[in-house]
Write a protein that holds these residues in place. Structure first.
Motif, PDB file in Angstrom:
ATOM      1  N   LEU A  24     -70.774  38.383 -33.624  1.00  0.00           N
ATOM      2  CA  LEU A  24     -70.051  38.960 -32.887  1.00  0.00           C
ATOM      3  C   LEU A  24     -70.921  40.093 -31.945  1.00  0.00           C
ATOM      4  CD1 LEU A  24     -67.088  39.908 -32.241  1.00  0.00           C
ATOM      5  CD2 LEU A  24     -67.133  41.398 -33.986  1.00  0.00           C
ATOM      6  N   VAL A  28     -71.077  40.171 -27.913  1.00  0.00           N
ATOM      7  CA  VAL A  28     -70.940  41.572 -27.152  1.00  0.00           C
ATOM      8  C   VAL A  28     -72.056  42.076 -26.262  1.00  0.00           C
ATOM      9  CG1 VAL A  28     -70.491  44.107 -27.517  1.00  0.00           C
ATOM     10  CG2 VAL A  28     -69.302  42.368 -28.909  1.00  0.00           C
ATOM     11  N   THR A  33     -67.705  38.292 -24.470  1.00  0.00           N
ATOM     12  CA  THR A  33     -66.227  38.758 -24.674  1.00  0.00           C
ATOM     13  C   THR A  33     -65.423  39.932 -23.783  1.00  0.00           C
ATOM     14  OG1 THR A  33     -67.141  40.787 -26.089  1.00  0.00           O
ATOM     15  CG2 THR A  33     -67.190  38.608 -27.203  1.00  0.00           C
ATOM     16  N   ASP A  37     -61.536  40.875 -24.041  1.00  0.00           N
ATOM     17  CA  ASP A  37     -61.194  42.232 -24.261  1.00  0.00           C
ATOM     18  C   ASP A  37     -60.461  43.042 -23.122  1.00  0.00           C
ATOM     19  OD1 ASP A  37     -62.524  42.683 -26.597  1.00  0.00           O
ATOM     20  OD2 ASP A  37     -64.550  42.943 -25.595  1.00  0.00           O
ATOM     21  N   THR A 191     -62.918  43.732 -29.663  1.00  0.00           N
ATOM     22  CA  THR A 191     -64.176  43.264 -30.474  1.00  0.00           C
ATOM     23  C   THR A 191     -64.775  44.640 -31.181  1.00  0.00           C
ATOM     24  OG1 THR A 191     -65.303  43.158 -28.211  1.00  0.00           O
ATOM     25  CG2 THR A 191     -64.682  41.222 -29.233  1.00  0.00           C
TER      26      THR A 191
END
Length: 233
Positions: A24, A28, A33, A37, A191
């Motif tokens: 993750l 990011v 993402t 988002d 996120t």
């Protein structure tokens, strides 16, 4: 040496959670993402006025109250009160464990924020004031550390399984609603909150594994565990 199945499960969860957090954070940092988002943040605001969240007026006030449950003031008070209670109850090792878990979790959250250095979202106006970096969400991470740790400790002293499930469920529920409130208020990307939940749960699990390795913290007073009879309905 025989390893308990529970310990193996905890190790597997820790390793899996660490992998998920790493993936993750990587996504990011690469900006993969960002589109999702931003879409979620925009979906939580009125199309004609991005400063106004969706839903009735009371919802924004309720979310503002909920987000305070993951703030510095509330979590500090909860931690200090629980620590004091445990000290008065002659459970000094458990008190130290709670205090150390939360304090180190806070330090870890701050360190991760500076390492990733993701700016706060600016796609919608913020409904509360914020100043630090965005990933992972400090509210989500530290509330996870605090409420999951306290939930696990309280669950161990319950006699009935239903009570243990309720206590742990309450800890998970508080962690989830605090994290979601940060997205609703526009101060975190989704996120960021996912990263905070993952990191907080990992930290709480890691501290709990360390506690099991060092010895049962519930034996402060009489050398026995804090848990009551197991398996009761």
């Amino acid at each position: 040496m025989r390893v308990e199945p529970l310990v193996l499960a905890m190790l597997a969860c820790f390793a899996g959670g660490l992998f998920l957090f790493e993936r993750l954070a990587s996504e990011v940092l690469e900006g993969e993402t960002l589109q999702v988002d931003q879409s979620i943040l925009l979906a939580l605001r009125r199309p004609g006025d991005l400063s106004a969240p969706i839903g009735p007026a009371w919802l924004a006030h309720a979310v503002d109250d909920i987000t305070a449950l993951g703030g510095v003031t509330v979590l500090t008070l909860v931690t200090l009160l629980v620590t004091a209670y445990l000290l008065f109850d002659r459970r000094s090792r458990t008190a130290f464990f709670v205090l150390l878990s939360v304090l180190t979790g806070w330090l870890a959250s701050t360190s991760l924020k500076f390492l990733v250095a993701r700016p706060r979202p600016e796609v919608v106006p913020h409904l509360v004031d914020v100043t630090d970096f965005s990933f992972p969400s400090g509210h989500a991470m530290v509330s996870a550390v605090t409420y999951l740790t306290l939930g696990a400790l309280l669950a161990r002293i319950q006699i009935y399984r239903s009570a243990r499930v309720f206590v742990m469920g309450a800890g998970v529920f508080l962690t989830l609603v605090v994290g979601m409130s940060r997205v609703f208020l526009g101060v975190h990307y989704p996120t960021d909150v996912l990263g905070g939940w993952c990191a907080g749960a990992l930290w709480a699990l890691g501290c709990w594994m360390l506690l099991r390795f060092l010895g049962d913290a519930g034996g402060d007073r009489n050398g026995s565990g804090t848990g009551g009879p197991s398996g009761k309905e």
